[in-house]
Design a protein around this motif. Structure first.
Motif, short mmCIF file in Angstrom:
data_model
loop_
_atom_site.label_atom_id
_atom_site.label_comp_id
_atom_site.label_asym_id
_atom_site.label_seq_id
_atom_site.Cartn_x
_atom_site.Cartn_y
_atom_site.Cartn_z
N SER A 2 4.09 -0.38 -9.88
CA SER A 2 2.91 -1.00 -9.28
C SER A 2 2.86 -2.49 -9.62
CB SER A 2 1.64 -0.30 -9.80
OG SER A 2 1.44 -0.60 -11.17
N SER A 3 1.96 -3.18 -8.94
CA SER A 3 1.85 -4.63 -9.15
C SER A 3 1.41 -4.96 -10.56
CB SER A 3 0.87 -5.22 -8.14
OG SER A 3 -0.40 -4.62 -8.28
N SER A 254 -3.04 2.91 1.60
CA SER A 254 -4.09 2.03 1.10
C SER A 254 -5.31 2.85 0.70
CB SER A 254 -4.46 1.01 2.17
OG SER A 254 -3.32 0.25 2.52
N LYS A 515 2.10 -9.32 4.82
CA LYS A 515 1.11 -9.68 3.82
C LYS A 515 -0.24 -9.87 4.49
CE LYS A 515 4.44 -11.87 0.73
NZ LYS A 515 4.82 -13.09 -0.02
N GLU A 532 -4.91 -12.11 -1.61
CA GLU A 532 -3.93 -11.30 -0.90
C GLU A 532 -4.18 -9.85 -1.25
OE1 GLU A 532 0.85 -10.27 -0.72
OE2 GLU A 532 0.18 -12.06 -1.79
N TRP A 533 -4.25 -9.01 -0.23
CA TRP A 533 -4.55 -7.60 -0.43
C TRP A 533 -3.25 -6.82 -0.54
CZ3 TRP A 533 -9.21 -5.42 -1.25
CH2 TRP A 533 -9.28 -4.04 -1.25
N ASN A 534 -3.13 -6.01 -1.58
CA ASN A 534 -1.97 -5.16 -1.76
C ASN A 534 -2.19 -3.85 -1.01
OD1 ASN A 534 0.00 -3.34 -2.70
ND2 ASN A 534 0.20 -4.47 -4.62
N ASN A 536 -0.12 -1.47 -0.59
CA ASN A 536 0.51 -0.31 -1.25
C ASN A 536 -0.46 0.37 -2.20
OD1 ASN A 536 2.93 -0.79 0.05
ND2 ASN A 536 3.69 -2.13 -1.58
N ASP A 537 -1.21 -0.45 -2.97
CA ASP A 537 -2.10 0.10 -3.98
C ASP A 537 -3.56 0.08 -3.56
OD1 ASP A 537 0.12 0.42 -5.59
OD2 ASP A 537 -0.11 -1.53 -6.53
N LYS A 541 -4.00 -8.00 -4.72
CA LYS A 541 -2.70 -8.31 -5.33
C LYS A 541 -2.72 -9.68 -5.98
CE LYS A 541 2.19 -8.90 -4.12
NZ LYS A 541 3.18 -8.83 -3.02
#
Length: 1061
Positions: A2-3, A254, A515, A532-534, A536-537, A541
């Protein structure tokens, strides 16, 4: 991983660095693959520690990942092999060849054979390609330069080269914050806790009898020095949301981000402490990547006076200097930025009140003030949509340059239509809108309502389109801070986020759609944010630093080229790189900027529009943008002649009026001007007509292609007379023949009469791709070996053009009027373009405009988008009297990638490709007995060399089509053209890309000559332009000095003067 885990690795790397654990650092870098230490890699390579170099590199990429990785591995192993040969260690070299280089044999057997051949040489420098190999130290430095370029271009590595900006001892700080947090949670906290371990959670022992001691194990104490208020609030688990499986695949699972505790919850757990003040990032320019600053649009070019408050802007997707503006007064304007002109102004009006709803009519009767909320172009630039604050959406059709027509009026929403965008679900162009009625609606271009999406509990503020894994979806945000995702074939939302700030949020994807960025103003404290929106998680982000506090309005932002973000904040323009949260640069503008000005990039990131508080728009540009706008300004001045029926066109025609009258408009030379010329060997008694001439890009060779498909390559060697080894008319080149004895000959079918060969050279001068009625063949230019043959006829290939950014991609024109976009490496057709009506005769790319231009045998010109490969516009060529022309047409871009030269036997034309319109023409008339056979720009784009079928070669100024020089046929032909003899003329032309005053001609009798002005004479300085003295005033046309015919004639005796053509 994960980030957050990724960020933890960076914190550990920083900790190891501070502890000087160097070997451990590089091992973690390699195993995690998060950060590539270029300095360490360079150091080991320069020391020749090849095993360490390859082992370190293997943590980030493998040889088979992509062509950049393969090239890197090859360069490293080749250097190791050459060093073994240089030190006479033949056994070791043989081991490297069989163990390390053997793998490349399957990809390029010829290259492997050449490398093996080096073992037989006493000194590998006897090989021509390695003749410049110096000592080991110099060779390693040269290799490092090449490796750096490959690393920066490699998608596996280019995003891992910058270490994040961290405060010193960041990991220690976080640990101290954690310990302080634990101490705050103690039931009986001591004023000065003695914390001696991190292996277990800290607790203060309850008070006991005097002398009682804590049972906490004894270890060196860790100071609890960080204020606990700096610790982030505790978070709870996010609520799970049922997901549609298709959307899951697209959005990568998401989910709703964790929700922080409110103040009441926190008060139950924590003691009240003073809040730490967050420092504002005042950094103006980040120094790590100064290269990025050159691409920023920071130079103020001009100001557009709109006259009313601007509420929305959008640049045309292909006319990159055309700006659409919507205002608070309801009007829309179309601006030509390069000319600072507003050719279109449309005030708000109801097109058909009968189709408007009763609710709208009542609202409009109560308050007739209507503002524009959003203006937006469709991806192809053919439609533009306008959303208003009351119910309505207007849809226009647009045809360049200034044809704007009303197409559709829709009573779309109850209340304000807050946003508008275009999308193409199921390959059908649609318009998507959202409004105060909490709905998102999808419309086809006839006004039919296709979908209604409902689920928001407040007004929908903005929408954002994207496509992932061939799934098209909509993201929407509402004023209550909710973000939802919708599929076009499902009216229910399956994904919901809480927007950062829980208020109005605008969203944008990066150009490649990977992105997602969100921007807005927090409802609670009014602070602006950009994140910035992640996906994946389902969490944030990255949060971009440097924004002001207590914003006076909704902050606006934009992104471009997958590289930069820009936002208007605190009366400044602020820039970030996408992958770095620290502000890259900020620009303070002289003028009345609002606290949160609106900003908008054009599609290629060369221009930036910024609004002011007094109804103006400031245009900022980078170097490419300035070059583009200045070219438009120059052409606009020349194209404004009042005498032309079409004010956008200037016609330059020779041969009209009396000879005496014409001679006054020419110039004469102060002294004789002579030219130098050389005939290439092996062309004195040719067997075939010269069909193509192509200079090598480095200027040291010239490729000639005969009508029989035979190709010959001439190279200039370094001699005392020619120390640079560049092409020159005073030194004779040699016909290049490789040791292999191969000859470059195309596959020529039996029924190939009338076939015109085509050939192009790759940018690195390593390969030539050609065809002569048969298969396309890729030759190695050193060995003449056939690398690959493909695409058998029919249809036959007629013209070629390499993609400017990828030598593996080539555009191939066909005789059946189609264009194939072919990837040589993957052996697949990426796209097939159809729209031309006859055989394709020429192709030209412009990366600046992102277009491919094609011409056909019916004098038509087509503009194609290289992003979507869709047709943007087609033009038919006409003469001044509006009579159409027919026949083969050739196109070529100027080096500025904006001006387009179009050559036809009856007319020479210049087009502004950014606007896809004609600017000026030159038409030979009575005193020109021949038609135009070919034309080309000079290497620097300042001249146009033009050959005529009567044997004359004329040279024009490329900007004005002003005639500068005429070379008579008697100068370069061995014998003059006699009345009853076969006419010999220049059938093809090629300009030296490195020497602007040199060009080569291929004659209709098969001979090839290289011509340039004589540099030894004073006055011309080795240039066709020379130093002129004015013989008379040029004619004035419509009150403006027009591009007159300025002529200099060069004859066989060297005399020149003011003679008419």
């Amino acid at each position: 991983m994960s980030s957050l885990s990724r960020e933890l690795v960076f914190l550990i790397l920083q900790f190891f660095q501070e502890e000087n654990l160097k070997d451990t650092i590089h091992k973690l870098q390699q195993e995690s693959g998060y950060f590539f230490d270029m300095k360490y890699f360079e150091e080991k390579a320069l020391n020749g520690e090849w095993e360490i170099v390859e082992n370190y590199l293997s943590g980030f990429t493998k040889l088979t990942d992509n062509r950049y990785s393969m090239k890197m591995c090859f360069e490293i192993r080749k250097q190791k092999y050459l060093e073994a040969l240089d030190s006479k260690e033949k056994t070791r070299a043989l081991e490297i060849l069989g163990k390390d280089l053997k793998v490349f044999q399957t990809y390029n057997e010829e290259l492997y054979r050449e490398i093996t051949y080096l073992l037989t040489l006493e000194n590998f420098r006897d090989n021509e390609q390695l003749s410049k190999y110096g000592d080991t130290k110099t060779a390693r430095k040269t290799m490092i330069v090449e490796l750096k370029k490959l690393i920066e271009a490699n998608p596996r590595l280019n995003d891992k080269l910058v270490f994040p900006s961290l405060k010193p001892s960041r990991l220690r700080t976080l640990i101290n914050q954690s310990l302080n947090w634990q101490h705050q949670l103690c039931k009986n906290p001591k004023p000065n806790p003695d914390i001696r371990t991190m292996f277990v959670d800290h607790t203060c022992s309850p008070p006991g009898p005097a002398g009682a001691s804590s049972s906490t194990p004894r270890s060196p104490s860790v100071p609890a020095a960080v204020n606990p208020s700096a610790v982030a609030a505790a978070t709870g688990a996010g609520t799970s949301v049922p997901l549609n499986q298709t959307l899951v695949s697209a959005l990568k699972h998401s989910r709703t981000p964790p929700t922080p505790m409110n103040n009441e919850q926190r008060g139950k757990r924590l003691r009240s402490v003073p809040q730490a003040t967050e420092a504002t990032n005042s950094l103006v320019v980040r120094q790590q990547v100064p290269r990025s600053l050159d691409d920023l649009t920071r130079t103020l070019f001009c100001t557009l006076n709109q006259g009313s408050t601007v509420t929305s802007m959008d640049f045309h997707p292909s006319l990159h200097s055309s700006l659409l503006i919507g205002t608070a007064s309801g009007e829309i304007s179309f601006w030509e930025v390069g000319r600072n002109e507003r050719p279109i102004l449309k005030p708000f009006a109801i097109w058909n009140s009968a189709t408007c709803s009763v609710l709208f009519q009542a609202a409009y009767a109560k308050d007739s003030n209507v503002s524009v909320c959003r203006v937006s172009w469709s991806a192809d630039g053919k439609y533009l949509g306008v959303a208003f604050t009351k119910h309505l959406v207007h849809l226009y059709t647009y045809q360049a340059p200034n044809d704007l027509k009303e197409h559709l009026e829709v009573d779309a929403h109850v209340g304000s239509v807050n946003d508008l965008a275009f999308s193409s679900p199921h390959k059908q162009l649609c318009m998507v809108t959202c409004g105060d009625d909490k709905l998102i609606k999808v419309w086809d271009l006839t006004g039919h309502n296709l979908f209604n999406f409902q689920g928001h509990e407040a007004a929908v503020y903005s929408i954002c389109m994207n496509v992932k894994e061939n799934v098209e979806y909509i993201l929407s945000s509402s004023v209550d801070g909710k973000i939802k995702a919708w599929l076009f074939d499902n009216s229910d939302t399956k994904v919901e986020y809480d927007a950062h700030g829980k208020y109005c949020t605008t969203m944008l994807y990066s150009a490649d759609g990977t992105k997602l960025f969100c921007c807005g103003t927090s409802k609670n404290n009014g602070d602006s944010f950009l994140v910035e929106w992640n996906e994946n998680d389902g969490v944030i982000k990255r949060t971009y630093a440097g924004l002001g506090k207590k914003s006076m309005g909704m902050m606006q932002f934009d992104t471009t080229k997958n590289r930069f973000l820009v936002a208007g904040d605190d009366k400044l323009i602020k820039f970030w790189e996408l992958d770095n949260p620290n502000i890259l640069a900020s620009v303070q503008v002289d003028g009345n900027l609002s606290s949160v000005p609106r900003v908008r990039f054009n599609r290629i990131g060369s221009l930036l529009a910024v609004t002011t508080a007094d109804g103006r728009v400031k245009i900022f540009a980078n170097a490419d943008g300035i070059k583009h706008l200045r070219a438009i300004q120059a052409w606009s001045c020349r194209a404004s002649s009042k005498a032309n029926t079409n004010p956008a066109m200037t016609h330059l025609e020779l041969g009209e009026g009396s000879s005496a009258r014409r001679s006054k408009s020419f110039t004469e030379l102060p002294e004789i001007l002579k030219c130098q010329m050389i005939t290439l060997p092996d062309t004195m008694y040719p067997t075939a007509k010269v069909a193509r001439l192509v200079y090598m890009n480095n200027g040291v060779g010239l490729l000639g292609v005969g009508s029989d498909g035979t190709q010959k390559l001439w190279r200039w060697n370094r001699t005392e007379l020619n120390p640079t080894g560049k092409a020159m008319a005073s030194a004779c080149p040699v016909l290049w023949l490789p040791n292999s004895g191969f000859v470059m000959t195309n596959d020529v079918p039996e029924n190939s009469e009338g076939t015109i060969p085509c050939a192009i050279i790759s940018k690195n001068d390593s390969y030539v791709l050609s065809a002569c009625g048969g298969k396309l063949t890729l030759f190695n230019m050193l060995s003449f070996k056939v690398m690959v043959s493909f695409m058998s006829p029919p249809p036959r290939s007629t013209c070629l053009a390499f993609h400017p950014q990828d030598n593996n991609v080539v555009a191939i024109g066909k005789e059946d009027s189609s264009i194939h976009i072919y990837n040589i490496q993957s052996e697949e057709v990426k796209a097939k373009l159809t729209g031309d009506e006859k055989c394709i005769t020429s192709l030209a790319f412009s990366m600046l405009l992102a277009v491919l231009v094609s011409s056909d045998a019916d004098a038509q010109i087509f503009f194609w988008s290289i992003d979507t490969w869709n047709l943007k516009k087609s033009l038919k060529m006409y003469l001044r009297d509006e009579s159409p022309v027919t026949g083969d047409t050739q196109v070529q871009f100027h080096c500025n990638q904006i001006n387009l030269l179009v050559c036809h036997r009856e007319v020479l034309s210049l087009y502004d490709a950014s606007r896809m319109e004609l600017v000026m023409q030159w038409v030979p008339k009575a005193h020109m007995s021949g038609s135009i056979s070919c034309a080309t720009y000079s290497g620097n784009g300042k001249l146009i060399y033009t050959a005529l079928t009567d044997g004359n070669i004329v040279i024009f100024n490329a900007d004005t089509l002003m005639l500068r020089c005429r070379i008579a046929p008697s100068v370069y032909l061995m014998t003059p053209n006699l009345p009853n003899s076969e006419n010999v003329y220049a059938a093809v032309l090629a300009a030296n890309p490195q020497e602007p005053n040199q060009f080569a001609v291929g004659l209709s009798n098969g001979a090839i000559k290289v011509i340039e002005p004589q540099a030894s004479r004073r006055g011309n300085n080795g240039s066709w332009m020379g130093k002129f003295k004015r013989a008379g005033k040029p004619p004035r046309h419509g009150g403006r000095a027009c591009s007159s015919a300025m002529e200099e004639t060069v004859s066989d005796d060297g005399n020149s003067g003011a003679n008419t053509i």
